[in-house]
Design a protein around this motif. Structure first.
Motif, short mmCIF file in Angstrom:
data_model
loop_
_atom_site.label_atom_id
_atom_site.label_comp_id
_atom_site.label_asym_id
_atom_site.label_seq_id
_atom_site.Cartn_x
_atom_site.Cartn_y
_atom_site.Cartn_z
N UNK A 160 0.84 -1.19 0.00
CA UNK A 160 0.00 0.00 0.00
C UNK A 160 0.89 1.25 0.00
N UNK A 161 0.56 2.20 -0.86
CA UNK A 161 1.35 3.41 -0.94
C UNK A 161 1.00 4.34 0.22
N UNK A 162 2.04 4.80 0.89
CA UNK A 162 1.83 5.69 2.03
C UNK A 162 1.51 7.10 1.56
N UNK A 163 0.68 7.82 2.31
CA UNK A 163 0.37 9.21 1.92
C UNK A 163 1.61 10.08 2.03
N UNK A 164 1.71 11.07 1.17
CA UNK A 164 2.84 11.98 1.21
C UNK A 164 2.71 12.94 2.39
N UNK A 165 3.80 13.60 2.69
CA UNK A 165 3.77 14.57 3.78
C UNK A 165 2.79 15.70 3.47
N UNK A 166 2.77 16.14 2.24
CA UNK A 166 1.84 17.22 1.89
C UNK A 166 0.39 16.78 2.03
N UNK A 167 0.08 15.54 1.65
CA UNK A 167 -1.28 15.04 1.79
C UNK A 167 -1.68 15.01 3.26
N UNK A 168 -0.79 14.55 4.10
CA UNK A 168 -1.08 14.51 5.54
C UNK A 168 -1.22 15.93 6.08
N UNK A 169 -0.33 16.81 5.65
CA UNK A 169 -0.32 18.20 6.12
C UNK A 169 -1.64 18.88 5.76
N UNK A 170 -2.07 18.74 4.51
CA UNK A 170 -3.28 19.43 4.06
C UNK A 170 -4.56 18.84 4.63
N UNK A 171 -4.50 17.59 5.08
CA UNK A 171 -5.68 16.96 5.68
C UNK A 171 -5.73 17.18 7.20
N UNK A 172 -4.68 17.74 7.76
CA UNK A 172 -4.58 17.93 9.21
C UNK A 172 -5.63 18.94 9.68
N UNK A 173 -6.26 18.65 10.82
CA UNK A 173 -7.34 19.53 11.27
C UNK A 173 -7.30 19.85 12.77
N UNK A 174 -6.11 19.68 13.39
CA UNK A 174 -6.04 20.05 14.81
C UNK A 174 -5.09 21.25 15.01
#
Length: 367
Positions: free
Chosen positions: A1-15
């Motif tokens: 499974x391909x891991x999400x990129x740092x930017x994807x995680x960053x942009x989805x962050x909500x805290x």
């Protein structure tokens, strides 16, 4: 499974809030890929709103500890849902904070300096925490554009800036080709002296220094006993015959085989010249700082005298204004009195008081 990129995680962050430059995302994905699924430990100096710690916890899902350190007391009120995250409050370069960080986690796979960005702090933090990076781990310095700004202790023409220091680390990567077994020489001596840190090129084991826009990533060498050697393959050598050449090491044997020493000045002479020039720069910087301090002292005294004079003038102006107000009030009262009915009614009496003595005097002189 391909891991999400740092930017994807960053942009989805909500805290908790965080910020990163665009160029960091790709650089971190490239250099952190081998850590993604490992049980790593991470230290971040300077956490501000705390969101970066939460993002690293998502990015490194198998991390065991994620430690943040920040001098701002407000960070004490930050709360994290992930039990792997902890925060030390204090100056990362102070003895107390260093003890608190390193007693909690003895060594780190990744250290990220996102602190004050002052040149002095950047170099002091490197001297303190690079030794705490595990072999094969990385040390990251962010926001290096401040290295060019005087307000952060840097400048584009100043040898003793953060970028100047990091550029020398590129020579440390290749030190097997120039350092030999010399003692009493330290390529980083002027930085050690200026910023009062224990840092010596002889004690640094670095495999890679990578620069990106405003960021530098330094990989620590893995000391596995394998020597860096020149390897040869193939069996057809039509231009240069290697059949008689054995694999060579990366030090004197290789230098001699490539005839490098014939064409170059001795590395020692060049480096000694560099250190001498840097020492001159250091002395010039100290003199400039001394003159700047003297100018600030004179300027402060002049400003204090000016402030006092301005206060005295303001007091005199207030007193003059009070006198003028009183005079204006008196004139107004006199004008009101002269316009009153009683003043007009008593005018003959005042006239008689003035003229009667004059008549008496005239009569005396007639007799």
């Amino acid at each position: 499974m391909q891991l999400p990129t740092l930017r994807e995680i960053f942009e989805a962050h909500d805290r908790l809030g965080s910020d990163k430059w665009t160029t960091y995302f790709g650089a971190y994905d490239d250099h952190f890929a081998r850590f993604r699924e490992r049980p790593i430990t991470l230290l971040e100096i300077g956490i501000q709103n705390g969101g970066s710690l939460e993002i690293w916890a998502k990015y490194f899902a198998n991390a065991t500890r994620i430690v943040g350190c920040d001098i701002d007391e407000k960070c004490r009120d930050l709360t994290f849902e992930d039990p792997r995250i902890s925060v030390v409050i204090g100056d990362a370069n102070s003895a107390n904070s260093y003890q608190a960080v390193t007693s909690d986690v003895a060594a780190f796979d990744i250290v990220i300096d996102d602190g004050s960005h002052l040149v002095s702090d950047v170099i002091q933090s490197f001297a303190l925490y690079f030794p705490k990076v595990k072999p094969g781990g990385v040390y990251v310095i962010e926001d290096l554009h401040t290295s060019y700004w005087e307000g952060f202790g840097g400048g584009s023409d100043l040898d003793l800036s953060s970028m100047g220091f990091l550029k020398l680390l590129a020579d440390v990567v290749n030190k097997e080709f120039w350092r030999d077994d010399r003692v009493g020489f330290n390529l980083l001596q002027n930085y050690a002296s200026r910023y009062d840190v224990a840092v010596n090129d002889a004690g640094l084991e670095i495999d890679e220094v990578a620069f990106g826009n405003s960021v530098c990533i330094i990989r620590k060498k893995v000391l596995d006993g394998e020597e860096n050697r020149r390897h040869i393959t193939g069996n057809v050598f039509k231009v240069l015959d290697y059949t008689e050449v054995k694999p060579l090491s990366g030090s004197k044997e290789l230098l001699n085989s490539l005839h490098i020493t014939r064409n170059l000045m001795p590395a020692t002479a060049r480096q000694a010249e560099f250190v001498q020039l840097s020492a001159t720069t250091l002395e010039n910087v100290r003199r400039i700082e001394q003159l700047d301090a003297e100018l600030r002292t004179v300027s402060t005294s002049a400003n204090e005298a000016l402030t006092q004079a301005q206060q005295e003038i303001a007091s005199a102006n207030d007193a003059l204004a009070s006198v003028n107000d009183a005079l204006a009030h008196a004139r107004q009262e006199i004008a009101s009195l002269k316009n009153s009915y009683s003043w007009r009614l008593t005018a003959p009496l005042r006239y008689m008081r003035l003229t009667t003595p004059l008549r008496y005097v005239k009569a005396v002189f007639r007799h």
